[in-house]
Structures are given as structure tokens and as C-alpha cells.
Design a protein around this motif. Sequence first.
Motif, PDB file in Angstrom:
ATOM      1  N   ALA A 135       0.828  -1.211   0.000  1.00  0.00           N
ATOM      2  CA  ALA A 135       0.000   0.000   0.000  1.00  0.00           C
ATOM      3  C   ALA A 135       0.858   1.255   0.000  1.00  0.00           C
ATOM      4  N   VAL A 136       0.280   2.320  -0.415  1.00  0.00           N
ATOM      5  CA  VAL A 136       0.852   3.650  -0.583  1.00  0.00           C
ATOM      6  C   VAL A 136       1.732   3.684  -1.829  1.00  0.00           C
ATOM      7  N   VAL A 137       2.679   2.755  -1.978  1.00  0.00           N
ATOM      8  CA  VAL A 137       3.490   2.709  -3.206  1.00  0.00           C
ATOM      9  C   VAL A 137       2.614   2.250  -4.370  1.00  0.00           C
ATOM     10  N   VAL A 138       1.871   1.192  -4.176  1.00  0.00           N
ATOM     11  CA  VAL A 138       0.824   0.795  -5.123  1.00  0.00           C
ATOM     12  C   VAL A 138      -0.436   1.435  -4.539  1.00  0.00           C
ATOM     13  N   PRO A 139      -0.854   2.558  -5.125  1.00  0.00           N
ATOM     14  CA  PRO A 139      -1.784   3.474  -4.460  1.00  0.00           C
ATOM     15  C   PRO A 139      -3.252   3.050  -4.450  1.00  0.00           C
ATOM     16  N   CYS A 140      -3.541   2.000  -3.690  1.00  0.00           N
ATOM     17  CA  CYS A 140      -4.922   1.532  -3.560  1.00  0.00           C
ATOM     18  C   CYS A 140      -5.804   2.582  -2.893  1.00  0.00           C
ATOM     19  N   HIS A 141      -5.197   3.513  -2.160  1.00  0.00           N
ATOM     20  CA  HIS A 141      -5.974   4.569  -1.514  1.00  0.00           C
ATOM     21  C   HIS A 141      -6.593   5.536  -2.524  1.00  0.00           C
ATOM     22  N   ARG A 142      -6.140   5.509  -3.764  1.00  0.00           N
ATOM     23  CA  ARG A 142      -6.673   6.410  -4.791  1.00  0.00           C
ATOM     24  C   ARG A 142      -7.949   5.886  -5.438  1.00  0.00           C
ATOM     25  N   VAL A 143      -8.427   4.735  -4.997  1.00  0.00           N
ATOM     26  CA  VAL A 143      -9.673   4.186  -5.527  1.00  0.00           C
ATOM     27  C   VAL A 143     -10.797   4.566  -4.564  1.00  0.00           C
ATOM     28  N   ILE A 144     -11.825   5.209  -5.127  1.00  0.00           N
ATOM     29  CA  ILE A 144     -12.943   5.696  -4.319  1.00  0.00           C
ATOM     30  C   ILE A 144     -14.256   5.230  -4.941  1.00  0.00           C
ATOM     31  N   GLY A 145     -15.349   5.507  -4.253  1.00  0.00           N
ATOM     32  CA  GLY A 145     -16.661   5.104  -4.738  1.00  0.00           C
ATOM     33  C   GLY A 145     -17.053   5.849  -5.996  1.00  0.00           C
ATOM     34  N   ALA A 146     -18.010   5.284  -6.726  1.00  0.00           N
ATOM     35  CA  ALA A 146     -18.484   5.883  -7.978  1.00  0.00           C
ATOM     36  C   ALA A 146     -19.045   7.290  -7.757  1.00  0.00           C
ATOM     37  N   ASN A 147     -19.555   7.554  -6.548  1.00  0.00           N
ATOM     38  CA  ASN A 147     -20.102   8.874  -6.251  1.00  0.00           C
ATOM     39  C   ASN A 147     -19.052   9.831  -5.697  1.00  0.00           C
ATOM     40  N   GLY A 148     -17.795   9.421  -5.734  1.00  0.00           N
ATOM     41  CA  GLY A 148     -16.706  10.271  -5.265  1.00  0.00           C
ATOM     42  C   GLY A 148     -16.426  10.154  -3.780  1.00  0.00           C
ATOM     43  N   SER A 149     -17.116   9.233  -3.100  1.00  0.00           N
ATOM     44  CA  SER A 149     -16.956   9.105  -1.656  1.00  0.00           C
ATOM     45  C   SER A 149     -15.821   8.154  -1.299  1.00  0.00           C
TER      46      SER A 149
END
Length: 177
Positions: A135-149
Motif C-alpha cells: 500500500a501507498v506505493v501501489v496506491p490503492c488509496h486512490r480508488v474511491i466510490g463511484a459517487n466520489g466518496s
Amino acid sequence: MTAVLPDTLTFDRLETPIGTALLVTDEAGALRAFNWTDYEPQMRAWIARHYPKAAVRNGVSPLRAAFQAYFAGDAQALATVPWVASGTAFQRQVWDTLCSIPAGETLSYAGLAQRIGRPTAMRAVGTANGANPVAVVVPCHRVIGANGSLTGYGGGLHRKRWLLSHEGASFREVLAA
């Protein structure tokens, strides 16, 4: 092709604004795992399953300076960090695609599924995203819900919120009813 398993893994602890991070690197200096100390028992169990013959020692990661630069404000500092992740071909495809999301931007699970050419595989993409060991290097945190949440993050939503804000990404706060 069979991946070469490391003989030795170095376990480093790095204080960050959102908790103490655990960096696990191999003898070649590649990141093999990243997590937070509140998940250390799970991380050690994961390492034992994926790298059962590797000796684990405490030390200073050769990647420490890149992580320090990232947490100090350089959102691009991790872009060239070498990493090796143990996972299925599908997981590795998802993780490679995550690396195409630039700092400061986000993508929905549906968008990620489309990028890998599997537009109906949103759940599988979500599962692979959650299994990301670096995580962080492979940025899974950049995936969010379809509504932007903000949606789930293994390190906790408070960390996902901080990471996205730190990188200048837009997202929507959804308050619980």
C-alpha cells in the motif's frame, strides 16, 4: 515464470503523520510489504505465508528516504520505489494498473475494472485492491466510490482521507445517517 523468493527481509519502522509505518524490503532493496503497526500481527502472518523461508531482521530500509520525502510533502517521491508483490496474475494486473493513477487523482472501482479490460469485474477488482501488500506505493488509496466518496481502506478511512488530502485529490465526505 516463478518469482524468486527473498532470503532475507528487513523490517523497518517509520514514524509518519498518520501512525508508525512498517516497511519490509528484500535484499535487493525492493518493497515486499507495507502496513501500519496496528496491523503488525496480520502482516507478520502474511509474510510467514508468502515468504516462509526468508529470515526476517530489523533494520533500516533503503527506501526510508523516499517514504520520508513522501510524508514530508513530496507526493511523487514513491513513484520510482521498486516493489515486488506476491499475488495472482489478476491481482498483479490490478496492482500494476493502480500505479497508473497519478498522485492527486482518484478512480472508481468501475473505472479501474474498465482500465484492465474487465468492466463487469468491479467486485473482483475491489478484492484485489484490498489484498495489495505494498500500500501507498501501489496506491490503492486512490480508488474511491463511484459517487466520489471514500470507501474502505485496509489502513483505516482516516489514513485514506489523509493520504488523498496530502496528495491534493478530491473526494466526497459522506456523513453517516
